[in-house]
Design a protein around this motif. Structure first.
Motif, PDB file in Angstrom:
ATOM      1  N   ARG A 144      58.937   4.632 -23.445  1.00 57.59           N
ATOM      2  CA  ARG A 144      58.890   6.081 -23.226  1.00 57.59           C
ATOM      3  C   ARG A 144      57.856   6.425 -22.157  1.00 57.59           C
ATOM      4  O   ARG A 144      58.113   7.234 -21.262  1.00 57.59           O
ATOM      5  CB  ARG A 144      58.558   6.805 -24.532  1.00 57.59           C
ATOM      6  N   SER A 145      56.705   5.774 -22.224  1.00 55.67           N
ATOM      7  CA  SER A 145      55.668   6.014 -21.227  1.00 55.67           C
ATOM      8  C   SER A 145      56.162   5.635 -19.830  1.00 55.67           C
ATOM      9  O   SER A 145      55.955   6.385 -18.862  1.00 55.67           O
ATOM     10  CB  SER A 145      54.422   5.208 -21.585  1.00 55.67           C
ATOM     11  N   TRP A 146      56.822   4.482 -19.722  1.00 55.01           N
ATOM     12  CA  TRP A 146      57.356   4.043 -18.431  1.00 55.01           C
ATOM     13  C   TRP A 146      58.388   5.046 -17.917  1.00 55.01           C
ATOM     14  O   TRP A 146      58.393   5.398 -16.741  1.00 55.01           O
ATOM     15  CB  TRP A 146      57.986   2.646 -18.562  1.00 55.01           C
ATOM     16  N   LEU A 147      59.273   5.490 -18.809  1.00 55.92           N
ATOM     17  CA  LEU A 147      60.311   6.435 -18.401  1.00 55.92           C
ATOM     18  C   LEU A 147      59.718   7.762 -17.942  1.00 55.92           C
ATOM     19  O   LEU A 147      60.177   8.350 -16.957  1.00 55.92           O
ATOM     20  CB  LEU A 147      61.308   6.663 -19.540  1.00 55.92           C
ATOM     21  N   LEU A 148      58.704   8.244 -18.637  1.00 51.98           N
ATOM     22  CA  LEU A 148      58.064   9.504 -18.226  1.00 51.98           C
ATOM     23  C   LEU A 148      57.382   9.359 -16.866  1.00 51.98           C
ATOM     24  O   LEU A 148      57.440  10.278 -16.040  1.00 51.98           O
ATOM     25  CB  LEU A 148      57.063   9.960 -19.284  1.00 51.98           C
ATOM     26  N   THR A 149      56.761   8.211 -16.629  1.00 52.07           N
ATOM     27  CA  THR A 149      56.132   7.967 -15.329  1.00 52.07           C
ATOM     28  C   THR A 149      57.188   7.926 -14.232  1.00 52.07           C
ATOM     29  O   THR A 149      57.025   8.526 -13.165  1.00 52.07           O
ATOM     30  CB  THR A 149      55.334   6.648 -15.366  1.00 52.07           C
ATOM     31  N   ARG A 150      58.264   7.225 -14.496  1.00 51.79           N
ATOM     32  CA  ARG A 150      59.350   7.131 -13.518  1.00 51.79           C
ATOM     33  C   ARG A 150      59.954   8.509 -13.243  1.00 51.79           C
ATOM     34  O   ARG A 150      60.243   8.861 -12.111  1.00 51.79           O
ATOM     35  CB  ARG A 150      60.423   6.169 -14.040  1.00 51.79           C
ATOM     36  N   ARG A 151      60.158   9.307 -14.298  1.00 50.15           N
ATOM     37  CA  ARG A 151      60.704  10.659 -14.157  1.00 50.15           C
ATOM     38  C   ARG A 151      59.803  11.505 -13.263  1.00 50.15           C
ATOM     39  O   ARG A 151      60.272  12.219 -12.374  1.00 50.15           O
ATOM     40  CB  ARG A 151      60.858  11.302 -15.529  1.00 50.15           C
ATOM     41  N   SER A 152      58.504  11.415 -13.500  1.00 47.55           N
ATOM     42  CA  SER A 152      57.556  12.179 -12.700  1.00 47.55           C
ATOM     43  C   SER A 152      57.644  11.781 -11.230  1.00 47.55           C
ATOM     44  O   SER A 152      57.647  12.639 -10.337  1.00 47.55           O
ATOM     45  CB  SER A 152      56.142  11.956 -13.234  1.00 47.55           C
ATOM     46  N   TRP A 153      57.718  10.469 -10.963  1.00 51.60           N
ATOM     47  CA  TRP A 153      57.826   9.986  -9.593  1.00 51.60           C
ATOM     48  C   TRP A 153      59.114  10.492  -8.942  1.00 51.60           C
ATOM     49  O   TRP A 153      59.115  10.939  -7.800  1.00 51.60           O
ATOM     50  CB  TRP A 153      57.778   8.458  -9.580  1.00 51.60           C
ATOM     51  N   LEU A 154      60.225  10.428  -9.685  1.00 49.80           N
ATOM     52  CA  LEU A 154      61.502  10.898  -9.139  1.00 49.80           C
ATOM     53  C   LEU A 154      61.459  12.385  -8.812  1.00 49.80           C
ATOM     54  O   LEU A 154      61.964  12.816  -7.775  1.00 49.80           O
ATOM     55  CB  LEU A 154      62.640  10.599 -10.119  1.00 49.80           C
ATOM     56  N   LEU A 155      60.861  13.174  -9.683  1.00 52.25           N
ATOM     57  CA  LEU A 155      60.736  14.607  -9.412  1.00 52.25           C
ATOM     58  C   LEU A 155      59.910  14.854  -8.150  1.00 52.25           C
ATOM     59  O   LEU A 155      60.254  15.713  -7.333  1.00 52.25           O
ATOM     60  CB  LEU A 155      60.109  15.335 -10.608  1.00 52.25           C
ATOM     61  N   THR A 156      58.849  14.089  -7.979  1.00 52.19           N
ATOM     62  CA  THR A 156      58.023  14.210  -6.778  1.00 52.19           C
ATOM     63  C   THR A 156      58.839  13.886  -5.531  1.00 52.19           C
ATOM     64  O   THR A 156      58.748  14.585  -4.514  1.00 52.19           O
ATOM     65  CB  THR A 156      56.798  13.282  -6.874  1.00 52.19           C
ATOM     66  N   MET A 157      59.638  12.827  -5.591  1.00 56.42           N
ATOM     67  CA  MET A 157      60.478  12.447  -4.449  1.00 56.42           C
ATOM     68  C   MET A 157      61.506  13.532  -4.136  1.00 56.42           C
ATOM     69  O   MET A 157      61.713  13.882  -2.975  1.00 56.42           O
ATOM     70  CB  MET A 157      61.215  11.127  -4.729  1.00 56.42           C
ATOM     71  N   ILE A 158      62.129  14.081  -5.155  1.00 51.70           N
ATOM     72  CA  ILE A 158      63.138  15.128  -4.963  1.00 51.70           C
ATOM     73  C   ILE A 158      62.499  16.389  -4.391  1.00 51.70           C
ATOM     74  O   ILE A 158      63.013  16.986  -3.439  1.00 51.70           O
ATOM     75  CB  ILE A 158      63.867  15.424  -6.289  1.00 51.70           C
ATOM     76  N   GLU A 159      61.359  16.778  -4.941  1.00 48.95           N
ATOM     77  CA  GLU A 159      60.679  17.980  -4.451  1.00 48.95           C
ATOM     78  C   GLU A 159      60.210  17.784  -3.006  1.00 48.95           C
ATOM     79  O   GLU A 159      60.297  18.695  -2.188  1.00 48.95           O
ATOM     80  CB  GLU A 159      59.512  18.335  -5.366  1.00 48.95           C
ATOM     81  N   GLY A 160      59.729  16.583  -2.690  1.00 50.83           N
ATOM     82  CA  GLY A 160      59.299  16.286  -1.317  1.00 50.83           C
ATOM     83  C   GLY A 160      60.459  16.349  -0.339  1.00 50.83           C
ATOM     84  O   GLY A 160      60.328  16.875   0.769  1.00 50.83           O
ATOM     85  N   ALA A 161      61.605  15.814  -0.732  1.00 51.33           N
ATOM     86  CA  ALA A 161      62.780  15.844   0.130  1.00 51.33           C
ATOM     87  C   ALA A 161      63.257  17.285   0.338  1.00 51.33           C
ATOM     88  O   ALA A 161      63.631  17.666   1.450  1.00 51.33           O
ATOM     89  CB  ALA A 161      63.900  14.988  -0.466  1.00 51.33           C
ATOM     90  N   ALA A 162      63.219  18.082  -0.710  1.00 48.09           N
ATOM     91  CA  ALA A 162      63.640  19.480  -0.597  1.00 48.09           C
ATOM     92  C   ALA A 162      62.695  20.253   0.318  1.00 48.09           C
ATOM     93  O   ALA A 162      63.120  21.064   1.140  1.00 48.09           O
ATOM     94  CB  ALA A 162      63.707  20.123  -1.977  1.00 48.09           C
ATOM     95  N   ALA A 163      61.379  19.996   0.186  1.00 50.57           N
ATOM     96  CA  ALA A 163      60.407  20.674   1.044  1.00 50.57           C
ATOM     97  C   ALA A 163      60.571  20.267   2.503  1.00 50.57           C
ATOM     98  O   ALA A 163      60.440  21.102   3.405  1.00 50.57           O
ATOM     99  CB  ALA A 163      58.997  20.339   0.556  1.00 50.57           C
TER     100      ALA A 163
END
Length: 51
Positions: free
Chosen positions: A28-47
């Motif tokens: 669960r900890s790994w998945l939450l970390t990965r989710r956070s990283w993916l959100l950062t990548m998506i938000e960066g691409a959108a910006a």
């Protein structure tokens, strides 16, 4: 859970449950970390697209 196997003694079953819970918490900890990283990548691409 295999219901055809004889039941484990309570102390052994407790140890098994504790190990499984620790494994799940780690996953669960790994998945939450990965989710956070993916959100950062998506938000960066959108910006980058809007700049």
């Amino acid at each position: 859970m295999n219901t055809s196997a004889p039941p484990l003694p309570p102390a052994e079953e407790l140890a098994l449950v504790d190990r499984e819970l620790a494994r799940l918490e780690h996953r669960r900890s790994w998945l939450l970390t990965r989710r956070s990283w993916l959100l950062t990548m998506i938000e960066g691409a959108a910006a980058a697209r809007t700049s």
